[in-house]
Scaffold this active site. Structure first.
Site, PDB file in Angstrom:
ATOM      1  N   ASP A 209     -22.827   2.560 -17.004  1.00 48.65           N
ATOM      2  CA  ASP A 209     -22.075   1.940 -15.935  1.00 48.65           C
ATOM      3  C   ASP A 209     -23.003   1.880 -14.721  1.00 48.65           C
ATOM      4  OD1 ASP A 209     -20.099   0.747 -14.539  1.00 48.65           O
ATOM      5  OD2 ASP A 209     -18.652   2.386 -14.703  1.00 48.65           O
ATOM      6  N   ASP A 384     -14.751   2.181 -23.266  1.00 48.13           N
ATOM      7  CA  ASP A 384     -15.196   3.542 -22.981  1.00 48.13           C
ATOM      8  C   ASP A 384     -14.044   4.223 -22.279  1.00 48.13           C
ATOM      9  OD1 ASP A 384     -15.701   2.183 -20.270  1.00 48.13           O
ATOM     10  OD2 ASP A 384     -15.988   4.306 -19.843  1.00 48.13           O
TER      11      ASP A 384
END
Lengths: 490, 490
Positions: A209, A384
């Site tokens: 991320d 996720d």
């Protein structure tokens, strides 16, 4: 730490699935473009590469023979390929271990000028059933079967588990967090240690991320501008700047991961429309800057993030602009940040059809098993979420019937394992009574075992969905799953 | 929690190794006794068994045919073999798993009357080198290679690790704590769940400390008398009584472990001689009561504990009285409780030669790697200690050169693993830099990985000692080990 899960309100707005007009872009028309304009594209790419190569200040000898002396990322990730590599006495090199040899694609990345024309990140969809699809994403470090659940290794490793344990659950790819690694141990340090794969010992694909989300949610002091974000570390108060260019540099050059997320701005919901719109528009501009910074990397991949809260017109604006720009994959961000599940699903109904069918779609930070089933039904390929590991650390084990709270005294003499159908020691080899005892005794292994079971359960759920889609039976699977889940929630 | 490790003083009294006169007892002269008096001994044993069998209140049918209906310990450990077993609808039985079949010896224990004459607990010494010896202890659940290090699973499992992980380090036997299991989940509950092996999923041999040590060190309110100890649980304040008979019942009948420790009284050192003597004499009387309560169990084993602090005459009195009584093995207790290492070794020098050569000798709660080497040099066969797992949870990894403190910044960019010679992923597959990062980030896996490495290191150390003794090269091994250790401590 990824995106948090809070849903305490209900909404019942009808879903509005709309199909966006197809657009030609870098990914959508890859085959045609290659056939039609391979020469012109190659020339343009070589030109760009040369520009990149002849970086001001590089004392390059003329001619191609010196290219193999460029510093590889493993030794000097910050300036990889930008200065000559003369091995020093203290440079460690790659330690031998019982791993597979370095792949050709991995080596090729070290000398990008010698690379063949882009065939990066093939995404093959093997079967569809309604909007749901199953297939495989190929990276230079391995294949990711989709729909995929990516376990969260915030600081470079999944909490409590070894790489082998995580892989044994069936995970093809791990997610790590730029924000956390940037603060500790530091992106430059990871680069000096050979990049995130060498550092973490995870040799499969890694996605990171961008850090935008954590800058918003975790940093105490931050100054947001068009340039980027300046914030103070929650660890030691040191100042950091995160710009779109720096986010790409950290992920692609220093950590060296396989899938890079653009820097985005992600407001918590509910938020005023104007605020959501401002953040979405800025995220769009940052996406363009990330793409420019990302350039022509051959074996890494850049994903854009669609923002816009739960406002369908903002989502449309975001998705259309990003698709026009062209990315390797598209994430739906800014969900599971406070809105009810029904609003999230309505937003997915409106957004997913705007994304190119040929590219992977990633719903960030989601979620509970039922959320995964609903999102797969709407065409999402990647997920996720911290739920399996975080709830495992708090004594919860997941099942098709929702979470099992092992603190509950009803399990004190329950001899049955959590799930003897799972090929995971934590699911199969210990009774609920023993796990209850470990949870009550605050034993470390309780946290480990329940995290392990939960990841195994999540991976098995993804596998069941892949199989159901391949058998064109996903509708029945989802209906049965919803029914059991709802019954358990009563 | 086993015995704590504190050594902050030094002593330099010379060691005084003395050989005790050989005594005939149950173990020392087993072969002779069997040859000379097998008939008489069998008659006496049958008599005792009958007494046991014809327990008042047992509605037994006459004749032997009903014996196979006696309740097995797995279903009714409290009254195993004392009442008829009529399987009920809710009785779970043994679940199938991918384990080895039940051993004949295991099954034999379920019907003791049918058992053959005692051949329990053979201890074969394969080689000696000076006082050090190597061999194997055979139990109904597997062989224990000696010298052996027994990892501590206080609450039934080693903290942070799965059974498979612990076994992968090379551990043959696990130690659990009577005190902790008695309070939570409760010994009767463990019995209802099939005993400690079924409960913990550890199918190898298990030894339990008797609880005496923890009653002394952990319980807030306790009343000590000749009968036993009454104390309040440190968990919920409930009152418990632990007598020698109850300690044997819990360990042998309810938990069903393979090696049972007598209840003892263990004063912290330094202590006035009179106090140490009183505790030693009471422990002797409790040993006799434990032996009586233990009776003629065929496949379980009872160890006595030599007490007496660091006073050689008290140790002699304790050892000689216990050896005269006759036990399956002999522990040296009450050490590593505050005295300097030199005093502990001097006490071992004086005590070990008093114990029968043919029986295993167990030094309780010890210790650091150097302590293990010194104690093996003095003839000790078995160890348990919390050091590897406790220090692992606090960021320390053990090596021949002492502990490595992974919090230390010097490891921040150290690419080397802890020990690539160890066949343990935690020792071999992760750099010190990554482990340093996990420790600094307070990641759960740091605790797990370092505990795992430490157990692997300890087991490898025991293996190296076994090999050195077998090769008659233990003196050289110990000298080299001492030298490296001392150099690192400078």
């Amino acid at each position: 730490m990824a995106r948090d899960q809070r849903r305490d309100r209900r909404a019942d707005q009808p879903s509005q699935a709309r199909r966006a007009p197809r657009r030609r872009n870098r990914h959508d028309g890859a085959e045609d473009a290659r056939v039609r304009g391979e020469r012109g594209r190659r020339a343009e790419r070589d030109l760009r590469r040369d520009r990149h190569l002849h970086h001001p200040g590089l004392p390059l000898p003329r001619g191609r023979w010196a290219l193999d002396q460029f510093s590889p990322a493993a030794l000097d990730a910050v300036h990889a390929h930008r200065r000559l590599h003369r091995p020093g006495a203290r440079q460690g090199g790659v330690r031998p271990r019982d791993r597979a040899a370095l792949s050709l694609l991995f080596l090729r990345r070290r000398v990008p000028l010698l690379a063949e024309p882009a065939v990066s990140f093939p995404f093959a969809i093997d079967a569809t059933d309604g909007a749901a699809r199953t297939g495989a994403l190929t990276t230079s470090r391995g294949v990711i079967r989709t729909p995929a659940f990516m376990p969260v290794g915030t600081a470079g490793g999944v909490k409590g588990l070894s790489v082998a344990q995580v892989k044994s659950t069936g995970a093809d790819i791990m997610l790590a967090n730029t924000y956390h690694l940037m603060l500790r141990p530091g992106a430059e340090r990871v680069a000096r240690l050979g990049g995130l794969h060498a550092f973490s010992s995870w040799d499969g694909p890694i996605i990171t991320d961008s850090g935008g989300y954590q800058v918003m949610s975790l940093a105490k002091l931050r100054t947001l501008s068009e340039t980027g974000v300046v914030f103070r570390s929650h660890i030691d108060g040191a100042a950091y700047e995160l710009t779109p260019e720096r986010a790409v540099e950290i992920q692609a050059d220093l950590l060296g991961v396989d899938i890079i997320m653009q820097l985005d701005e992600c407001p918590a919901l509910p938020a005023p429309r104007a605020e959501v719109e401002t953040a979405m528009e800025r995220s769009l501009r940052w996406a363009v800057r990330c793409k420019r910074a990302f350039g022509q990397r051959q074996t890494q991949n850049l994903f854009a993030i669609v923002q816009g809260g739960v406002d369908e017109s903002l989502r449309r604006r975001s998705a259309e602009a990003l698709v026009a720009e062209g990315f390797d994959g598209y994430a739906v961000g800014g969900l599971a940040v406070g809105e009810p599940q029904a609003e999230m699903l309505r937003t997915l109904d409106a957004t997913v059809p705007l994304l190119p069918r040929e590219r992977p779609r990633y719903l960030m930070g989601v979620g509970k098993p039922i959320d995964l089933v609903e999102a797969v039904a709407r065409g999402i390929d990647m997920f996720d979420c911290v739920i399996p590991t975080r709830s495992g650390r708090h004594g919860q084990a997941w099942s098709d019937a929702g979470p099992i709270n092992l603190k509950n005294a009803r399990y004190a003499e329950d001899r049955a394992p959590l799930d003897e159908g799972l090929d995971c020691p934590a699911s199969r080899d210990y009774s609920k009574a023993f796990l209850h005892h470990l949870v009550k005794s605050e034993e470390l292994f309780a946290q480990v075992a329940l995290s392990w079971h939960n990841l195994a359960y999540y991976q098995r759920l993804m596998q069941r969905m892949r199989e159901a889609i391949a058998a064109r039976a996903f509708g029945d699977f989802a209906a049965a799953f919803r029914e059991r889940w709802a019954r358990a929630a009563d």
